[in-house]
Enzyme design. Structure first.
Site, short mmCIF file in Angstrom:
data_model
loop_
_atom_site.label_atom_id
_atom_site.label_comp_id
_atom_site.label_asym_id
_atom_site.label_seq_id
_atom_site.Cartn_x
_atom_site.Cartn_y
_atom_site.Cartn_z
N GLY A 345 53.94 -5.27 -34.42
CA GLY A 345 54.53 -3.97 -34.08
C GLY A 345 53.45 -2.91 -33.95
O GLY A 345 52.32 -3.22 -33.55
N GLU A 369 32.25 -16.22 -16.32
CA GLU A 369 31.94 -17.65 -16.01
C GLU A 369 33.02 -18.26 -15.11
O GLU A 369 33.40 -19.43 -15.28
CB GLU A 369 31.72 -18.44 -17.29
C1 LIG Z 1 32.21 -9.80 -20.71
C2 LIG Z 1 31.51 -10.29 -19.49
C3 LIG Z 1 30.27 -10.92 -19.61
C4 LIG Z 1 29.58 -11.34 -18.48
N1 LIG Z 1 28.34 -11.86 -18.63
C5 LIG Z 1 27.64 -12.22 -17.53
C6 LIG Z 1 26.30 -12.69 -17.67
O1 LIG Z 1 25.76 -12.80 -18.78
N2 LIG Z 1 25.62 -13.03 -16.55
C7 LIG Z 1 26.18 -12.93 -15.31
O2 LIG Z 1 25.51 -13.25 -14.34
N3 LIG Z 1 27.44 -12.45 -15.14
C8 LIG Z 1 28.18 -12.10 -16.22
N4 LIG Z 1 29.45 -11.61 -16.08
C9 LIG Z 1 30.00 -11.44 -14.74
C10 LIG Z 1 31.07 -12.46 -14.43
O3 LIG Z 1 30.52 -13.74 -14.28
C11 LIG Z 1 31.82 -11.98 -13.17
O4 LIG Z 1 32.53 -10.82 -13.56
C12 LIG Z 1 32.76 -13.03 -12.62
O5 LIG Z 1 32.05 -14.10 -12.02
C13 LIG Z 1 33.70 -12.43 -11.57
O6 LIG Z 1 32.97 -11.72 -10.62
P1 LIG Z 1 33.39 -10.22 -10.26
O7 LIG Z 1 33.57 -9.45 -11.52
O8 LIG Z 1 32.43 -9.70 -9.26
O9 LIG Z 1 34.82 -10.34 -9.61
P2 LIG Z 1 35.13 -10.77 -8.10
O10 LIG Z 1 34.25 -11.88 -7.67
O11 LIG Z 1 35.20 -9.55 -7.27
O12 LIG Z 1 36.58 -11.37 -8.28
C14 LIG Z 1 37.67 -10.47 -8.60
C15 LIG Z 1 38.96 -11.26 -8.56
O13 LIG Z 1 39.15 -11.82 -7.26
C16 LIG Z 1 39.87 -13.02 -7.35
N5 LIG Z 1 39.07 -14.12 -6.80
C17 LIG Z 1 37.74 -14.22 -6.72
N6 LIG Z 1 37.38 -15.41 -6.18
C18 LIG Z 1 38.50 -16.08 -5.90
C19 LIG Z 1 38.78 -17.35 -5.37
N7 LIG Z 1 37.81 -18.20 -4.98
N8 LIG Z 1 40.09 -17.73 -5.23
C20 LIG Z 1 41.09 -16.86 -5.63
N9 LIG Z 1 40.87 -15.65 -6.15
C21 LIG Z 1 39.61 -15.25 -6.30
C22 LIG Z 1 40.11 -13.26 -8.86
O14 LIG Z 1 41.36 -12.72 -9.23
C23 LIG Z 1 39.00 -12.47 -9.50
O15 LIG Z 1 39.27 -12.11 -10.84
C24 LIG Z 1 30.17 -11.17 -17.19
C25 LIG Z 1 31.43 -10.56 -17.08
C26 LIG Z 1 32.09 -10.13 -18.20
C27 LIG Z 1 33.44 -9.48 -18.03
#
Ligand SMILES: Cc1cc2nc3c(=O)[nH]c(=O)nc-3n(C[C@H](O)[C@H](O)[C@H](O)COP(=O)(O)OP(=O)(O)OC[C@H]3O[C@@H](n4cnc5c(N)ncnc54)[C@H](O)[C@@H]3O)c2cc1C
Length: 393
Positions: A345, A369
């Site tokens: 809650g 990842e």
């Molecule tokens: C807490 C945290 C720690 C991180 N640590 C690291 C790190 O140490 N090193 C590093 O390099 N990166 C890191 N990242 C980055 C992370 O790997 C990326 O955020 C992730 O790969 C998604 O990329 P983006 O945020 O650019 O989202 P985008 O690529 O823009 O994707 C956004 C959304 O689009 C949709 N989408 C994307 N691709 C597809 C697909 N093929 N099919 C269907 N839908 C899709 C999904 O809904 C997705 O959530 C971290 C992120 C967070 C939140």
């Protein structure tokens, strides 16, 4: 032996299955004991950067990172460690997992010199690592990386940026994926080891929903020697993918740790909270919510165990199984934490209370990842539409 393990941290019945070996059960026991002895340190969150480094040093001192320097690959052990640490604290799991993520490409692709230079410190927790793949325009689509690495007379010159990097600002060494050739796409990428003190490298901190050392990297005429190249020129995409394929299941393990912590807290609350002349746990809908949590936690734990077993046995389907484990465990962990907040809650929404922290901390696991949708794509790509029986594709 497993009967003495706190049932809250690990599921002793799943640990007793043949998916695990005796040394895993002993490890689980030691993890539970060590985590309980260090619970205040592992739950620290007041100063995320300093606390993260303190936890990293403690993990190194205790030998939990020793496997990074010459130890065997043991993904069941890695998953158990993340499960136990996530149960105790977000920063504890963060410190452990990012160090393992950063050391793995050096273990797998490094020259003897690179291994000698970095692995002993990473394994001792005296050096802090990071793994920088993502960019603002290249997250899910790793092949779109544009950080430019140009060959010079003495080595390489990097210009551009990396985004969303865990341990940005505190890392002593970054494994960075950059573009060394025109492509196409994935073929023009290479990996580099970049010391955190390299001139031309700047960090822009990014405050996140769950505070931690985190930020963007800016490379402005950042000069590297030839020997900074990790693996072969043009081999950066496999470096990134191999590491991510392997680590995805461990994200599922961490999700399990967070979700079990939330479920345990909710059970204690429901057991003790007076409600309608009895206790909250007496209400049928509340009991049903706990039944749903049990099913989700069991299924997630079994999927994580299967994928870790698969990779530890050299199974060819580990990337697919790793995606299944990450997708399922992170999605249901979010649901379990949400149900736990509901059972608390209003008390579950108090800033910095355990439940409120878990609610914020669990969210990123469905994104980093590889988002859940990316995992779906990986799983779908492994389906043979013409298969004749399960397990065939
Ligand atoms: C807490 C945290 C720690 C991180 N640590 C690291 C790190 O140490 N090193 C590093 O390099 N990166 C890191 N990242 C980055 C992370 O790997 C990326 O955020 C992730 O790969 C998604 O990329 P983006 O945020 O650019 O989202 P985008 O690529 O823009 O994707 C956004 C959304 O689009 C949709 N989408 C994307 N691709 C597809 C697909 N093929 N099919 C269907 N839908 C899709 C999904 O809904 C997705 O959530 C971290 C992120 C967070 C939140």
């Amino acid at each position: 032996m497993t009967a003495t393990i706190s049932p809250s941290t690990f599921d002793t019945r799943i640990l007793s299955l043949p998916l695990y070996e005796d040394h895993h059960r002993e490890l689980a026991q030691r993890l539970v004991t060590w985590c309980a002895e260090h619970q205040d340190l592992l739950a620290a969150a007041g100063q995320p950067e300093a606390d993260g480094l303190r936890i990293l040093h403690a993990l190194g001192d205790a030998g939990w990172l020793a496997f990074l320097d010459g130890g065997p690959d043991d993904y069941r052990a890695l998953c158990l460690a993340r499960e136990a640490l996530a149960y105790r604290g977000d920063l504890a799991d963060y410190a452990f997992s990012i160090q393992a993520l950063a050391a793995t490409p050096i273990r797998r692709f490094g020259t003897d010199d690179q291994r000698r230079r970095y692995l002993p410190g990473l394994a001792a927790g005296t050096l802090c690592g990071a793994f920088a793949v993502s960019e603002e325009s290249a997250g899910s689509d790793v092949a779109a990386i544009s950080l430019d690495a140009r060959e010079t007379e003495t080595g390489w010159m990097l210009n551009g940026g990396k985004a969303w990097v865990a341990n940005a600002g505190v890392a002593d060494v970054y494994t960075v994926i950059a573009r060394t050739g025109p492509g196409p796409g994935a073929f023009g990428l290479s990996a580099f080891l970049v010391p955190g003190t390299t001139p031309g490298l700047r960090v822009e901190p990014v405050p996140m929903i769950a505070p931690r050392a985190f930020g963007h990297l800016v490379f402005d005429d950042c000069a590297l020697p030839r020997e900074a190249l990790l693996g072969r020129r043009g081999g950066g995409f496999p470096v990134a993918m191999e590491v991510l394929d392997r680590f995805r299941m461990t994200v599922g393990a961490a999700a399990l740790g967070f979700a079990r912590r939330a479920a345990d807290a909710a059970l204690a609350r429901a057991r003790d909270r007076p409600m309608l002349g009895g206790k909250l746990f007496d209400l049928p809908t509340v009991r049903a919510a706990f039944a749903d949590m049990e099913v989700k936690l069991d299924a997630a734990a079994l999927l994580v165990a299967r994928s870790a077993w698969e990779i530890d046995h050299g199974g060819p389907r580990y990337a697919r199984d790793s995606a299944v484990a990450k997708l399922y465990a992170t999605e249901v962990a979010q649901e379990v934490v949400d149900s736990a907040v509901q059972i608390f809650g209003a008390a579950g929404l108090v800033r910095d209370s355990l439940l409120e922290r878990l609610y914020r901390q669990i969210r990123s696991l469905r994104i980093y990842e590889g988002s859940s949708e990316v995992q779906q794509a990986v799983i779908a790509s492994a389906i043979d539409p013409h298969r004749t029986h399960r397990g065939a594709s």
